[in-house]
Write an enzyme that holds these catalytic residues in place. Structure first.
Site, short mmCIF file in Angstrom:
data_model
loop_
_atom_site.label_atom_id
_atom_site.label_comp_id
_atom_site.label_asym_id
_atom_site.label_seq_id
_atom_site.Cartn_x
_atom_site.Cartn_y
_atom_site.Cartn_z
N GLU A 69 12.21 -6.27 -9.17
CA GLU A 69 11.35 -5.15 -9.55
C GLU A 69 12.19 -4.11 -10.27
OE1 GLU A 69 7.50 -4.23 -7.15
OE2 GLU A 69 9.23 -3.39 -6.10
N HIS A 91 13.07 -2.54 -0.71
CA HIS A 91 12.26 -2.09 -1.84
C HIS A 91 12.98 -0.94 -2.54
CE1 HIS A 91 8.91 -0.26 -4.04
NE2 HIS A 91 8.36 -1.47 -3.98
N LEU A 124 0.82 -1.23 0.00
CA LEU A 124 0.00 0.00 0.00
C LEU A 124 0.84 1.27 0.00
CD1 LEU A 124 -2.89 -0.97 2.44
CD2 LEU A 124 -2.64 -1.44 0.00
N ALA A 155 0.93 -3.02 -6.29
CA ALA A 155 0.72 -1.83 -5.48
C ALA A 155 -0.45 -1.05 -6.07
CB ALA A 155 2.00 -1.00 -5.42
N SER A 156 -0.15 -0.11 -6.95
CA SER A 156 -1.20 0.80 -7.42
C SER A 156 -2.36 0.06 -8.09
CB SER A 156 -0.60 1.83 -8.38
OG SER A 156 0.08 1.20 -9.43
N ILE A 201 8.12 0.43 -12.20
CA ILE A 201 7.20 0.55 -11.06
C ILE A 201 6.16 1.64 -11.34
CG2 ILE A 201 7.03 1.25 -8.64
CD1 ILE A 201 9.60 -0.22 -8.11
#
Lengths: 214, 214, 214, 214
Positions: free
Chosen positions: B133, B85, B7, B194-195, B138
């Site tokens: 990632e 991250h 989140l 995420a988004s 991202i």
């Protein structure tokens, strides 16, 4: 064996240590590099000694005020660099990018790490060498090869299991020829030194003692 | 497949997303974890969803004002944590120490990295999982499995060559069930989102779509 | 006088300390805030005590994995935050941006600094309060008001010369009512405490002793 | 007016720019300093130009591998240093300690900051000068004196209210003589330049144009 003498930010005369290192290297045939402050790279390189940076930044040419550009270090005469020393720990992504930067500038690389697990990690990034330096032994005068020989053998095994072409150096507390051969016996192919030479009254004698057994 | 919904610092309702994730996980049998802000861990955990921290600090109990103590995250209901991250990159030594901290607090760990080389590096530190990632993807909505599938297969190979017991997750741009199965086909055993969920008008529908092919 | 009890990453029971702080505050009329780990904010706030974060990040809502979003801290019940504690030193630009973040989330702010010069600097950024904490005294049990009272008076003068509306708190080594009144006599309008309460066998008794002279 | 030419990590010839700066300074009587990479300090200083470091570390002599020791910069010929440039932001406590380090090494100091509030903050630390550089204008070619003149006047006022002996320089987007006089009219006593000179086809002509109105 490769010997890298890290002058850190010590109040030593970098040209005196560099000259001693060049002479001992010439006389003994042992590869000895000296890593001064960036601002001293040129005068150290002018002595003819193999010259290393203590660090280069994870950047390319551009807007990076206050960085240590690998190309500028090379310009000043450096042919190698330490990375991720325990006194200058880097983010993992920056170790990777600094290795790229060093490669672009034709600098040999040695990435430091604290323990065998981290040695495995940095070996995976493709450096020219890795160096295990338990932070708790740095500057103590107690060599890692004596205080905790398993760290060296475990580091050698960890590097080998990831990439068996990456030599392992060892540092922390090394100052004498006996320390150096002990490291060699444990599988190390190089040593990092600092105070043992940089703070010696007679750096040349200290280096001669160091390489005598080789 | 494991699904971790990060989140970040999004202006979403963490309880709404957590509730949706728990329901979809219960209905589908797919393991779905939600990683909120530390201050939201408890209310997210109270929904019954699997709850992860976004980060924990490389510290033990002690004088560490402003840290994210692994034990405090666990107290609040977390059972896992992301580490390193690309929005919270860590020094290599701190990834290692944070893994130790997570282990002491019984948190499952997933260490992120940018590319296959770095995946090999973090796999050497013994995490429960690693996640590749590419930072440039991202938040783009273009899944790594489509933009550059070799990154996923190379990451799987890199992790395997270092430690073949470490599963590889993949993140960046994943939002649909098609993205998820593409990642799975490339060897990934989990995904980070995420988004695609946190910013969805209907997080539950987004998650249902995501896990539909499984 | 304002009292802020910083629980750092201590292995204390945050609810026990918070409950004690609320009771002593109610009984004495002295404003006492408790600053727990972010993951403990909600359960501390649930006791009814004034609750502070130990730190908030210099970010707005967005892609900031692993940040401590001011709005999330406020959601969980925080009404204030420490910033730039000597255990969580910030870049100058980030202190400025974190103050903006705290203001957006309606959090009261207290920016810490090491010495009078830095107190002047942080006072220029418009915080609600500043706190001088010489790092060498933190956790020693020797209060700054005794070890070096000039630091407190100089800090008060430095803040006043920049912005005379900013109250100065003082921290480091404070644990007794005598320490608190000594600080007050030197011009401090608040105190930061940590181990003196958080590690006390009886936190309520420690707080009662602290506020007794007021 | 003082002119500081920051070479950042640009792929320019530092000796060519330094020689041009020395010549234009000699011919015009305007103080012009050149700030190269640390590894280039010595060859820049050898041209006879006033030489500045881009950054010095907040350390004294000692075990600080990879630092930029103020004394080493001075050894190599530097007589001044930038600090806290927006591309090398420092923790507040480190700005303070780096100012001490610079003073020990007899380096003139100019501390950069983003906006008037932060200018007030750094002025409180006692530097020789401060420089306001809105990060969003760096490298744009749009001078701060044109894009947002209030930033310069507000910065001058902020510095004055804290310590009226600290001159304010301004940077970001300055390249022409017109920009320089505009900055001067707003109260700036110096300018920081970078790409406008370092990336010019003819650095000497660029500097001559810059100082022509003085």
């Amino acid at each position: 064996m490769k010997v890298v003498v890290n002058l850190k930010a010590y109040p030593c005369n970098p040209v005196e240590v560099a000259t001693a290192a060049r002479e001992v290297s010439d006389e003994s045939g042992v590869a000895i590099a000296v890593a001064p402050q960036a601002a001293h790279l040129q005068r150290v390189a002018d002595t003819g000694v193999e010259t290393w940076a203590q660090h280069v930044s994870a950047v390319e040419h551009g807007s990076h005020t206050g960085s240590t550009l690998a190309e500028a270090a090379a310009d000043a005469g450096a042919t190698g660099t330490l990375l991720n020393h325990s006194e200058r720990r880097l983010k993992l992504a920056d170790i990777d990018a600094a290795l790229d930067a060093a490669e672009r500038a034709d600098l040999e690389t040695c990435v430091c790490a604290n323990d065998p697990d981290q040695i495995g990690a940095v070996a995976a990034l493709g450096p020219d060498a890795v160096a295990v330096e338990p932070p708790e032994l740095i500057g103590t005068g107690t060599p890692v090869s004596k205080a905790d020989p398993d760290i060296v053998t475990d580091a050698v095994a960890a590097a080998e299991s990831v990439d068996d072409s990456v030599p392992v150096y060892c540092g922390a507390g090394i100052s004498t020829g006996e320390d150096l051969t002990a490291a060699q016996d444990l599988g190390a192919e190089g040593v990092l030194l600092a105070s043992g030479v940089a703070k010696a009254d007679d750096p040349k004698a200290a280096l001669e003692d160091l390489v005598a057994p080789l």
